[in-house]
Every structure is written in C-alpha cells, then in structure tokens.
Motif scaffolding. Structure first.
Motif, PDB file in Angstrom:
ATOM      1  N   SER A  60      76.876  55.990 -50.165  1.00 48.75           N
ATOM      2  CA  SER A  60      75.855  55.379 -51.030  1.00 48.75           C
ATOM      3  C   SER A  60      75.635  56.195 -52.299  1.00 48.75           C
ATOM      4  CB  SER A  60      74.531  55.242 -50.273  1.00 48.75           C
ATOM      5  OG  SER A  60      74.669  54.399 -49.157  1.00 48.75           O
ATOM      6  N   LEU A  61      75.769  57.520 -52.173  1.00 42.09           N
ATOM      7  CA  LEU A  61      75.587  58.391 -53.334  1.00 42.09           C
ATOM      8  C   LEU A  61      76.633  58.093 -54.402  1.00 42.09           C
ATOM      9  CD1 LEU A  61      73.672  60.685 -54.141  1.00 42.09           C
ATOM     10  CD2 LEU A  61      75.360  62.306 -53.274  1.00 42.09           C
ATOM     11  N   ILE A  62      77.816  57.636 -53.957  1.00 35.72           N
ATOM     12  CA  ILE A  62      78.896  57.298 -54.889  1.00 35.72           C
ATOM     13  C   ILE A  62      78.801  55.851 -55.358  1.00 35.72           C
ATOM     14  CG2 ILE A  62      81.394  57.105 -55.170  1.00 35.72           C
ATOM     15  CD1 ILE A  62      81.666  59.358 -53.087  1.00 35.72           C
ATOM     16  N   THR A  63      78.620  54.934 -54.389  1.00 36.69           N
ATOM     17  CA  THR A  63      78.636  53.504 -54.737  1.00 36.69           C
ATOM     18  C   THR A  63      77.432  53.079 -55.574  1.00 36.69           C
ATOM     19  OG1 THR A  63      77.586  52.976 -52.615  1.00 36.69           O
ATOM     20  CG2 THR A  63      79.979  52.821 -52.725  1.00 36.69           C
ATOM     21  N   SER A  64      76.349  53.848 -55.535  1.00 34.64           N
ATOM     22  CA  SER A  64      75.169  53.476 -56.318  1.00 34.64           C
ATOM     23  C   SER A  64      75.378  53.685 -57.811  1.00 34.64           C
ATOM     24  CB  SER A  64      73.947  54.287 -55.856  1.00 34.64           C
ATOM     25  OG  SER A  64      74.146  55.676 -56.068  1.00 34.64           O
ATOM     26  N   LYS A  65      76.431  54.429 -58.181  1.00 32.83           N
ATOM     27  CA  LYS A  65      76.702  54.690 -59.594  1.00 32.83           C
ATOM     28  C   LYS A  65      77.459  53.515 -60.214  1.00 32.83           C
ATOM     29  CE  LYS A  65      75.025  58.869 -59.328  1.00 32.83           C
ATOM     30  NZ  LYS A  65      74.503  58.789 -57.961  1.00 32.83           N
ATOM     31  N   GLY A  66      77.143  53.195 -61.426  1.00 38.31           N
ATOM     32  CA  GLY A  66      77.868  52.165 -62.142  1.00 38.31           C
ATOM     33  C   GLY A  66      77.510  50.746 -61.754  1.00 38.31           C
ATOM     34  N   GLY A 107      74.352  69.050 -75.119  1.00 34.36           N
ATOM     35  CA  GLY A 107      75.075  69.213 -73.865  1.00 34.36           C
ATOM     36  C   GLY A 107      74.171  69.689 -72.744  1.00 34.36           C
ATOM     37  N   ARG A 108      73.259  70.589 -73.090  1.00 30.71           N
ATOM     38  CA  ARG A 108      72.321  71.118 -72.097  1.00 30.71           C
ATOM     39  C   ARG A 108      71.407  70.009 -71.563  1.00 30.71           C
ATOM     40  NH1 ARG A 108      70.586  74.955 -75.105  1.00 30.71           N
ATOM     41  NH2 ARG A 108      68.578  74.050 -75.702  1.00 30.71           N
ATOM     42  N   VAL A 109      70.940  69.150 -72.464  1.00 32.23           N
ATOM     43  CA  VAL A 109      70.095  68.029 -72.052  1.00 32.23           C
ATOM     44  C   VAL A 109      70.863  67.094 -71.122  1.00 32.23           C
ATOM     45  CG1 VAL A 109      68.922  65.929 -72.848  1.00 32.23           C
ATOM     46  CG2 VAL A 109      68.595  68.068 -74.078  1.00 32.23           C
ATOM     47  N   GLY A 110      72.132  66.827 -71.460  1.00 36.74           N
ATOM     48  CA  GLY A 110      72.959  65.954 -70.636  1.00 36.74           C
ATOM     49  C   GLY A 110      73.155  66.502 -69.235  1.00 36.74           C
ATOM     50  N   VAL A 111      73.429  67.806 -69.126  1.00 34.39           N
ATOM     51  CA  VAL A 111      73.643  68.436 -67.815  1.00 34.39           C
ATOM     52  C   VAL A 111      72.352  68.398 -66.997  1.00 34.39           C
ATOM     53  CG1 VAL A 111      74.103  70.617 -66.649  1.00 34.39           C
ATOM     54  CG2 VAL A 111      75.519  69.916 -68.585  1.00 34.39           C
ATOM     55  N   LYS A 112      71.221  68.718 -67.635  1.00 35.68           N
ATOM     56  CA  LYS A 112      69.945  68.692 -66.923  1.00 35.68           C
ATOM     57  C   LYS A 112      69.627  67.285 -66.421  1.00 35.68           C
ATOM     58  CE  LYS A 112      67.737  72.633 -69.209  1.00 35.68           C
ATOM     59  NZ  LYS A 112      66.648  73.104 -70.116  1.00 35.68           N
ATOM     60  N   PHE A 123      73.322  55.925 -63.815  1.00 33.23           N
ATOM     61  CA  PHE A 123      73.378  57.071 -62.906  1.00 33.23           C
ATOM     62  C   PHE A 123      72.078  57.361 -62.169  1.00 33.23           C
ATOM     63  CE2 PHE A 123      76.923  57.841 -65.747  1.00 33.23           C
ATOM     64  CZ  PHE A 123      77.899  58.352 -64.905  1.00 33.23           C
ATOM     65  N   ASN A 124      70.995  56.697 -62.519  1.00 36.77           N
ATOM     66  CA  ASN A 124      69.708  57.036 -61.907  1.00 36.77           C
ATOM     67  C   ASN A 124      69.007  55.768 -61.420  1.00 36.77           C
ATOM     68  OD1 ASN A 124      67.575  58.832 -61.182  1.00 36.77           O
ATOM     69  ND2 ASN A 124      66.430  58.134 -62.967  1.00 36.77           N
ATOM     70  N   LEU A 125      69.570  55.151 -60.392  1.00 36.17           N
ATOM     71  CA  LEU A 125      69.019  53.909 -59.853  1.00 36.17           C
ATOM     72  C   LEU A 125      68.246  54.227 -58.573  1.00 36.17           C
ATOM     73  CD1 LEU A 125      72.212  51.728 -60.392  1.00 36.17           C
ATOM     74  CD2 LEU A 125      70.252  51.981 -61.920  1.00 36.17           C
ATOM     75  N   ASP A 126      67.036  54.736 -58.744  1.00 36.75           N
ATOM     76  CA  ASP A 126      66.249  55.206 -57.604  1.00 36.75           C
ATOM     77  C   ASP A 126      65.929  54.093 -56.601  1.00 36.75           C
ATOM     78  OD1 ASP A 126      66.243  57.723 -58.713  1.00 36.75           O
ATOM     79  OD2 ASP A 126      64.317  57.471 -59.712  1.00 36.75           O
ATOM     80  N   ALA A 127      65.337  53.002 -57.092  1.00 38.59           N
ATOM     81  CA  ALA A 127      64.969  51.907 -56.193  1.00 38.59           C
ATOM     82  C   ALA A 127      66.208  51.252 -55.587  1.00 38.59           C
ATOM     83  CB  ALA A 127      64.129  50.875 -56.939  1.00 38.59           C
ATOM     84  N   PHE A 128      67.270  51.180 -56.349  1.00 39.15           N
ATOM     85  CA  PHE A 128      68.526  50.629 -55.842  1.00 39.15           C
ATOM     86  C   PHE A 128      69.048  51.490 -54.694  1.00 39.15           C
ATOM     87  CE2 PHE A 128      73.058  49.931 -55.705  1.00 39.15           C
ATOM     88  CZ  PHE A 128      73.182  48.566 -55.895  1.00 39.15           C
ATOM     89  N   GLU A 165      71.026  63.261 -59.776  1.00 37.54           N
ATOM     90  CA  GLU A 165      71.620  63.433 -58.446  1.00 37.54           C
ATOM     91  C   GLU A 165      70.566  63.816 -57.413  1.00 37.54           C
ATOM     92  OE1 GLU A 165      74.737  62.660 -57.429  1.00 37.54           O
ATOM     93  OE2 GLU A 165      74.716  61.792 -59.430  1.00 37.54           O
ATOM     94  N   VAL A 166      69.647  64.686 -57.800  1.00 41.12           N
ATOM     95  CA  VAL A 166      68.587  65.098 -56.874  1.00 41.12           C
ATOM     96  C   VAL A 166      67.693  63.916 -56.500  1.00 41.12           C
ATOM     97  CG1 VAL A 166      66.503  66.510 -56.621  1.00 41.12           C
ATOM     98  CG2 VAL A 166      68.551  67.501 -57.653  1.00 41.12           C
ATOM     99  N   MET A 167      67.251  63.158 -57.502  1.00 40.00           N
ATOM    100  CA  MET A 167      66.372  62.027 -57.242  1.00 40.00           C
ATOM    101  C   MET A 167      67.066  60.908 -56.478  1.00 40.00           C
ATOM    102  SD  MET A 167      63.211  62.381 -58.125  1.00 40.00           S
ATOM    103  CE  MET A 167      63.306  64.073 -57.558  1.00 40.00           C
ATOM    104  N   THR A 168      68.347  60.670 -56.782  1.00 39.98           N
ATOM    105  CA  THR A 168      69.105  59.642 -56.061  1.00 39.98           C
ATOM    106  C   THR A 168      69.220  60.005 -54.592  1.00 39.98           C
ATOM    107  OG1 THR A 168      70.401  59.043 -58.020  1.00 39.98           O
ATOM    108  CG2 THR A 168      71.314  58.439 -55.894  1.00 39.98           C
ATOM    109  N   THR A 169      69.492  61.278 -54.309  1.00 44.21           N
ATOM    110  CA  THR A 169      69.595  61.732 -52.923  1.00 44.21           C
ATOM    111  C   THR A 169      68.263  61.575 -52.194  1.00 44.21           C
ATOM    112  OG1 THR A 169      71.282  63.347 -53.568  1.00 44.21           O
ATOM    113  CG2 THR A 169      70.211  63.675 -51.441  1.00 44.21           C
ATOM    114  N   VAL A 170      67.177  61.951 -52.860  1.00 45.33           N
ATOM    115  CA  VAL A 170      65.846  61.802 -52.260  1.00 45.33           C
ATOM    116  C   VAL A 170      65.558  60.329 -51.966  1.00 45.33           C
ATOM    117  CG1 VAL A 170      63.366  62.039 -52.677  1.00 45.33           C
ATOM    118  CG2 VAL A 170      64.907  63.882 -53.322  1.00 45.33           C
TER     119      VAL A 170
END
Length: 439
Positions: free
Chosen positions: A350-356, A81-86, A314-319, A92-97
């Motif tokens: 974009s932070l929401i629509t980029s997911k999924g 669970g800890r790994v999943g939360v991290k 959940f982690n589509l940086d280039a997208f 979220e941080v990288m997507t925002t950046v």
C-alpha cells in the motif's frame, strides 16, 4: 481649530454574497432536488462536470507558473532542494501513519464481520469499468512509475493536465531560470509572475460558479443513489468518515500544534474550499485557490509551489487510510484469515501503490485491485463489495487528502522557517480578510 474626521467604517457584506453560504445553500438545494425530483436531479450532473472541467482547464498552467516563480525567486537552489527532501520525508511518515490507522481501526471495529460473502457469487463484470485504467498502475513497479513522471513533451503534460509531469517540468524550468539569472532571467520571471496574476484572476471568476458545481454534484448523487443507498455498507462508510476525522483532528491536529497553529481555526479558514471538495469529491476543484490562501496566510510561495502539487501524488493521507481499511474489510466480509505476514505485506504494498493515484479515473478501485493482487490470500473479486459506496467514500477521501496536503505545506514551511506566524495568527483569527475570488 482642527476637525477630526472619523475613518469610514466598511459596511459588512450581505450574507448571501458569501461563497461559503452560497455553497452551503447549493448543497441543501441539491439534496432536496435529489429527493423530490430524482430524474431531473440526475440531469444536473452537467453542472458539476462543467465546473470541474473549468477548474481542470486552469490547474496545470497555474501550477507551472507558481512553481517556476517560486524556485526562480528563491535565489538559493540548495534551499529548494532542502524543502523538497523535507516534504518527501514528511509525506512518507504521514502516509505510513495513515496506513496503520486504517489497519488498526478495521481490526478494532470489524466492519466486514458477519457479512459472510461467498466470493464465487460476486459479479466480476462490475469491475469492467475500471479495467481500461488498470494498465496505468500495474506491471512495471517503481521503474514504470518514475518513467511516467517524465512527460513525453512539456506541452503534452500541460494538455493532459498531468500535475505530476507538469511539476517535474516546472522544477527543471525553474532551476534553469535561476541558473540563467541576469536580465534575461528577470525578464522571463517577470513575465511568468504577470501570467500567474492573470491566471489567478481567471480562477477567481471560475470559483464564483462553484455553487452551481456543488448543486449539480449533490443533486446527481442523491437522485441516482438515494439517501438510503448507504444502508448496505453503512458500517464501512461511517468507519471511514470517523477514521478521517480522527486522523485530521488527532494526528494532523497534533502536528499543527507543534507548528503553533490551531487545526480547528485552520479548517475554518479553508471552509469554502472544504465544502466544495466534499460536494464534488474532487480536490482538483480547489487547487488554485488553496495555493493562494496558503500564501496569504504567511507561507512562502516557493514552499507552496513545491509542496502542494507534489503532495497531490505523494501525500494521499485519507486515500492511504482507505486502502488498508478496505483490504481488511474485504477479508473480513469474505471470511478470509489474515496472518501477521499478510498484514505487513498489505502495509508495504500500500505504501507503494498509494503513490501516483492522482489523475487516474477510478483510481481508488484500480489501486485497491493492484494492492489485493499482491496479497494472494484475499479474493480480488471482493472489490465489487465497495463499488456501490465508492462515491460517498470518495467525498471524505478527497477532503482528507486536501487537508493533509495543506497541513504538510504549513508544517514544512514552519520546519524550514518560511512561515510568517504573526500573519498566520492574524489571518486565522479573522483579522485579515482573504477573498480568493478577487484573484
């Protein structure tokens, strides 16, 4: 008198047996065929489609086995669970950046300025291809997205190769298996471990035909669109490639440095997979071997099994870079002024629509449409402007997404203390041969 016998030195393999060399040769040959015999080159798309279908056939069961075995073998569900939360926090941080990087570079270079496009002259019929997929991403918000994560049945998720739904079921199954424990738990865990070994062996066989897939993809692209097809929107395409490069080497490189890993050596280690993704514009094509390579680099299997599949949705940086870059480009091209409030709205949506986005055909166009619809001041019909270069942008998009997920896995492992740095350094320095085609 004793005789000392020198250990036999392994002869280096011929260069032509290297998967990287084979993929590179296929890429060059594809470009040549596309230029010389475009009609024949277009017909070679079947090679790319067949290769991607082979990979697609095995991705879901491999994800299931790796995730279940990782969770059941971890022994500590709190740790899982800890790994999943991290991982989610990092995503979220990288997507925002990434979203901010795309926005800043779009304003700094202004790729759409001077085009002076009248939205009323654009052909809306060009978007019909993507209309059938729009329902997957619109009209339901976060609630609909969360409901879509839950599969109708576990077999349905596996048959449709929905990685996010397979991941959801695998996590539940892994947790259940860990709670059962005892002889029954060990029996099932051993079976899944054995099945995983067989699947990776099959994957090794499939990877051997990757050069044919690359040949088909590149030949088709050059034959259909021509090498000069980027001329009209070359500024947008080049800016996106530069943006991905800056993000990978600057942002992700800095994050990897904190984990004690050199980003250039890391990219060199993944060169075969990156070449395949660049040619096929699909990160699915290398998912199984990427997971295996990260494990052999010293990342604990439970971390790999959780972070990589989750990151695909959940982690589509280039997208994310592409979303904000394209939105501002369309606004500039149609001479649409954007207020500071509009920009904040673009970032939030974009932070929401980029997911999924993963797994939805034409997802870039569909999600870009969903983003534009939430920003009324920008004409959504401006999407037509980016259709002609979406394939070329898609190559860098898939590449950047893959690198972002691989970096996320290493960083989360280092954060959790599940990265064997000595092994990582040895592997990245070339001190240990890693051949994923061997299964």
């Amino acid at each position: 008198m004793s005789t000392i016998t020198a250990a036999p030195v392994a002869e280096p393999k011929p260069l032509y047996t290297s998967l990287f060399v084979q993929v590179l040769a296929a890429l060059v040959l594809g470009v040549i065929l596309g230029m010389v015999t475009p009609d024949f080159a277009v017909s070679l798309k079947i090679l790319s489609d067949a290769f991607l279908k082979l990979i697609s056939m095995i991705v879901a069961p491999i994800v299931f086995c790796v995730v279940v075995h990782g969770i059941a073998g971890a022994g500590d569900l709190k740790k899982v669970g800890r790994v999943g939360v991290k991982a989610l926090v990092y995503f979220e941080v990288m997507t925002t950046v990434a979203l901010v990087v795309g926005l800043l570079l779009a304003y700094l270079f202004g790729p759409g300025h001077g085009m002076n496009i009248d939205p009323s002259t654009l052909d809306a019929k060009a978007l019909n291809t993507y209309a059938d997929n729009a329902h997957k991403l619109s009209g339901g918000g976060i609630g609909a997205f969360l409901m879509n994560v839950i599969p109708t049945t576990s077999f349905d998720a596996l048959s449709r190769n929905d990685v996010l739904q397979v991941l959801f079921f695998a996590v539940l199954f892994g947790v259940g298996l860990a709670l059962v424990g005892g002889e029954k738990g060990k029996l099932v865990t051993s079976f899944i471990d054995a099945a995983s070994t067989v699947l990776f062996r099959v994957m090794g066989l499939i990877v051997r035909v990757a050069p044919l897939g690359v040949l088909g993809a590149v030949a088709y692209t050059v034959g259909k669109y021509g090498v000069g097809s980027l001329k009209q929107l070359v500024s947008l395409v080049m800016l996106f490639y530069v943006s991905v490069g800056i993000f990978v080497l600057g942002v992700l490189g800095g994050v990897m440095a904190l984990a004690g890993i050199n980003i250039l050596k890391f990219l060199a280690y993944l060169r075969e997979e990156l070449m395949i993704v660049l040619a096929t514009a699909s990160s699915d094509a290398v998912l199984p071997q990427i997971m295996k390579k990260l494990e052999r680099m010293g990342v604990k299997d439970s971390v790999v099994g959780l972070v990589i599949p989750t990151g695909y949705s959940f982690n589509l940086d280039a997208f994310s870079i592409y979303l904000t870059l394209a939105v501002v480009f369309i606004a500039q091209a149609t001479n649409t002024p954007l207020s500071f409030g509009d920009l904040l709205l673009v970032l939030g949506v974009s932070l929401i629509t980029s997911k999924g986005a993963h797994g939805v055909p034409g997802s870039a166009i569909v999600i870009l449409a969903a983003t534009l619809n939430a920003v009324p001041s920008i004409p959504a019909i401006g999407l037509v402007l980016v259709l002609s270069v979406d394939w070329f942008i898609g190559m860098a998009r898939a590449l950047g997404n893959l690198v972002g997920n691989c970096v996320a896995t290493v960083v989360v492992a280092a954060w959790e203390g599940d990265l064997d740095r000595a092994t990582a350094v040895k592997v990245l320095e070339g001190g240990e041969l890693v051949d994923v085609t061997a299964g």
